[in-house]
Design a protein around this motif. Sequence first.
Motif, mmCIF file in Angstrom:
data_model
loop_
_atom_site.group_PDB
_atom_site.id
_atom_site.type_symbol
_atom_site.label_atom_id
_atom_site.label_comp_id
_atom_site.label_asym_id
_atom_site.label_seq_id
_atom_site.Cartn_x
_atom_site.Cartn_y
_atom_site.Cartn_z
ATOM 1 N N GLN A 17 -1.610 0.243 -2.972
ATOM 2 C CA GLN A 17 -2.550 -0.201 -1.847
ATOM 3 C C GLN A 17 -1.432 0.042 -0.869
ATOM 4 O O GLN A 17 -1.797 0.739 0.440
ATOM 5 C CB GLN A 17 -2.842 -1.562 -2.008
ATOM 6 C CG GLN A 17 -3.993 -1.593 -2.942
ATOM 7 C CD GLN A 17 -4.275 -3.173 -3.236
ATOM 8 O OE1 GLN A 17 -3.495 -3.820 -3.723
ATOM 9 N NE2 GLN A 17 -5.561 -3.642 -2.911
ATOM 10 N N ARG A 20 -1.113 3.595 0.266
ATOM 11 C CA ARG A 20 -2.269 4.126 0.668
ATOM 12 C C ARG A 20 -2.439 3.491 2.475
ATOM 13 O O ARG A 20 -3.006 4.359 3.295
ATOM 14 C CB ARG A 20 -3.515 3.757 0.110
ATOM 15 C CG ARG A 20 -3.527 4.883 -1.224
ATOM 16 C CD ARG A 20 -5.078 4.675 -1.920
ATOM 17 N NE ARG A 20 -5.287 3.323 -2.310
ATOM 18 C CZ ARG A 20 -5.129 3.008 -3.627
ATOM 19 N NH1 ARG A 20 -4.892 3.978 -4.461
ATOM 20 N NH2 ARG A 20 -5.588 1.717 -4.040
ATOM 21 N N GLN A 21 -1.993 2.260 2.402
ATOM 22 C CA GLN A 21 -2.550 1.583 3.653
ATOM 23 C C GLN A 21 -1.763 1.761 4.643
ATOM 24 O O GLN A 21 -1.848 1.827 5.973
ATOM 25 C CB GLN A 21 -2.781 0.179 3.333
ATOM 26 C CG GLN A 21 -4.311 -0.686 3.734
ATOM 27 C CD GLN A 21 -4.119 -2.001 3.553
ATOM 28 O OE1 GLN A 21 -4.323 -2.105 1.905
ATOM 29 N NE2 GLN A 21 -3.949 -2.848 4.091
ATOM 30 N N GLY A 22 -0.324 1.968 4.414
ATOM 31 C CA GLY A 22 0.967 1.925 5.261
ATOM 32 C C GLY A 22 1.095 0.616 6.151
ATOM 33 O O GLY A 22 2.050 0.190 5.537
ATOM 34 N N LEU A 116 2.032 9.462 -2.720
ATOM 35 C CA LEU A 116 0.644 9.161 -2.255
ATOM 36 C C LEU A 116 -0.423 10.212 -3.184
ATOM 37 O O LEU A 116 -1.418 9.713 -3.645
ATOM 38 C CB LEU A 116 0.527 9.866 -0.767
ATOM 39 C CG LEU A 116 -0.934 9.686 -0.196
ATOM 40 C CD1 LEU A 116 -1.012 8.087 -0.086
ATOM 41 C CD2 LEU A 116 -0.758 10.192 1.355
ATOM 42 N N ARG A 120 -3.559 8.323 -4.905
ATOM 43 C CA ARG A 120 -4.614 8.432 -3.759
ATOM 44 C C ARG A 120 -5.877 8.000 -4.078
ATOM 45 O O ARG A 120 -6.653 7.739 -3.131
ATOM 46 C CB ARG A 120 -4.459 9.894 -3.369
ATOM 47 C CG ARG A 120 -4.729 10.985 -4.276
ATOM 48 C CD ARG A 120 -4.959 12.252 -3.854
ATOM 49 N NE ARG A 120 -6.020 12.381 -2.917
ATOM 50 C CZ ARG A 120 -6.415 13.344 -1.981
ATOM 51 N NH1 ARG A 120 -5.882 14.208 -2.092
ATOM 52 N NH2 ARG A 120 -7.715 12.992 -1.253
ATOM 53 N N ILE A 125 -8.058 11.758 2.975
ATOM 54 C CA ILE A 125 -6.797 11.176 3.653
ATOM 55 C C ILE A 125 -6.430 12.037 4.850
ATOM 56 O O ILE A 125 -6.378 13.257 4.746
ATOM 57 C CB ILE A 125 -5.772 11.273 2.463
ATOM 58 C CG1 ILE A 125 -5.991 10.266 1.172
ATOM 59 C CG2 ILE A 125 -4.440 11.023 3.219
ATOM 60 C CD1 ILE A 125 -4.852 10.195 0.257
ATOM 61 N N ILE A 127 -3.164 11.791 7.282
ATOM 62 C CA ILE A 127 -1.723 11.321 7.658
ATOM 63 C C ILE A 127 -1.736 11.196 9.150
ATOM 64 O O ILE A 127 -1.824 12.508 9.483
ATOM 65 C CB ILE A 127 -0.660 12.250 6.962
ATOM 66 C CG1 ILE A 127 -0.693 12.375 5.421
ATOM 67 C CG2 ILE A 127 0.767 11.497 7.304
ATOM 68 C CD1 ILE A 127 -0.493 11.299 4.821
ATOM 69 N N ARG A 201 -10.332 4.355 10.719
ATOM 70 C CA ARG A 201 -9.352 4.293 9.898
ATOM 71 C C ARG A 201 -10.315 4.672 8.367
ATOM 72 O O ARG A 201 -9.875 5.562 7.613
ATOM 73 C CB ARG A 201 -8.788 2.716 9.373
ATOM 74 C CG ARG A 201 -7.635 2.716 9.114
ATOM 75 C CD ARG A 201 -7.036 1.312 9.034
ATOM 76 N NE ARG A 201 -7.645 0.329 8.582
ATOM 77 C CZ ARG A 201 -7.486 -0.827 8.701
ATOM 78 N NH1 ARG A 201 -6.498 -1.323 9.616
ATOM 79 N NH2 ARG A 201 -7.936 -1.950 8.060
ATOM 80 N N ASN A 207 -3.552 7.116 7.178
ATOM 81 C CA ASN A 207 -2.383 6.655 6.371
ATOM 82 C C ASN A 207 -1.277 7.260 7.386
ATOM 83 O O ASN A 207 -1.298 8.275 7.995
ATOM 84 C CB ASN A 207 -2.655 7.475 5.151
ATOM 85 C CG ASN A 207 -1.144 7.075 4.129
ATOM 86 O OD1 ASN A 207 -0.155 7.101 4.563
ATOM 87 N ND2 ASN A 207 -1.811 6.384 3.080
ATOM 88 N N SER A 208 -0.438 6.391 7.398
ATOM 89 C CA SER A 208 0.916 6.732 8.312
ATOM 90 C C SER A 208 2.056 6.976 7.337
ATOM 91 O O SER A 208 2.399 6.390 6.333
ATOM 92 C CB SER A 208 1.393 5.506 8.987
ATOM 93 O OG SER A 208 2.637 5.816 9.737
ATOM 94 N N ASN A 213 5.898 3.305 6.088
ATOM 95 C CA ASN A 213 5.394 3.117 4.643
ATOM 96 C C ASN A 213 6.493 2.768 3.577
ATOM 97 O O ASN A 213 7.581 3.339 3.722
ATOM 98 C CB ASN A 213 4.708 4.561 4.402
ATOM 99 C CG ASN A 213 3.939 4.496 3.278
ATOM 100 O OD1 ASN A 213 4.271 4.413 1.971
ATOM 101 N ND2 ASN A 213 2.657 4.694 3.172
#
Length: 425
Positions: A17, A20-22, A116, A120, A125, A127, A201, A207-208, A213
């Motif tokens: 998580q 994925r979330q950053g 990722l 994923r 997604i 980025i 989002r 995602n960053s 991250n």
Amino acid sequence: MNLYNIKHPEEQVNFAQAVRQGLGKNQGLFFPEVLPQLENIDELLNLPLVERSQKILSALIGDEIASETLNAMVKNAFTFPAPLAKVSEDIFALELFHGPTLAFKDFGGRFMAQALAAVRGDGKITILTATSGDTGAAVAHAFYGLANINVVILYPKGKISPLQEKLFCTLGGNIRTIAIESDFDACQALVKQAFDDVELREAIGLNSANSINISRLLAQVCYYFEAVAQLPKEKRSEIVVSVPSGNFGNLTAGLIAKTLGLPIKRFIASTNANDTVPRYLKSGEWSPNATVATLSNAMDVSRPNNWPRVEELFKRNGWALGELGSDALSDAETEAALKAQHAQGYLCEPHGAIAYQVLKDQLQAGETGIFLCTAHPAKFKESVERILDIELPLPEALDKHNKMELLSDTMPADFMKLREYLLVE
Ligand SMILES: Cc1ncc(COP(=O)(O)O)c(C=O)c1O
């Protein structure tokens, strides 16, 4: 691996998580709940880079990722060496620029792409990342061509070196780049705004890949072990590491390595005129100034994103912040440092030169110093050639991209414009 949001510790996630979330709620950074003490550090240090890194990352991430998967991720990511070069009797350079984009970000960027891809799930997604120079290239190259992952990279227009720009703004395909008409802090603020926009989002699977991250930071931990592993045994007891710092991800990774048991006596945070941290460590006051452009442009950051993680590590380990060395060099001092290194027989670039000089100024008798060389000198060809009055041939990777057409879009630092752009595809 369990992680909590530093701002809202009640928000807890696992590694997948967090990758994925950053970022967590309210732009809070995720931080590992447990940092294990590694046993048999000497045995670990005897292993080759990939094998050792597999063990370190497995101890950190735990059984959430199958060990064969994790081993493959590390093997695919770390395909290049990080040699330690001797500069003088007591000072060594850890060269982190032997990857595909010639900067230390290749370690984190490539491992994050692997992570990722492994966690994923099915959704879309995107980025979205801000770069002050090298992250963009590392992320773009690490994700280039990966199916169903779109990458959008923001950078401050005219404030990164032309060669840096060529390296990541010429790829096309799933990589889009935007020159923002402002500074790096504004780019970073736009990324944060996008993450705060829940609707956006979710619509594009934001995602960053910034150093916020956690997967990138964990990968970076591994090269601190690689540095110590290459030191002669008799030099391993009083090690001081100087880290050229902008967003303070690199320093965070070093502090994690120390927490795991790597024998590093102390760290030095070396900055350019964007000296929020050195001033804070001296005065106790956090008072960022406006960001100024310097020769070491990838460190032109006055509100370092990772600083809360640095403080968290000091707090949790019971270390006093006063133990962290620091200093800031002006451009004139950076030029002098680069010349001094060159006279010593070592060719560097402005970021590494700052770390070298601050280390040299603060190293005490009996200590062994390591400074991080975060980029290949040719990535800063214009300034290095001017300052040292030499000609630097371009490495092949740079030469190829230098001849390609720039594909960037330009945009003011306006969130609504960015939002529209992101929603188009
Ligand atoms: C060449 C170079 N050196 C140093 C840094 C600073 O690293 P950090 O942002 O992790 O402090 C950067 C960051 O982009 C960089 O590109």
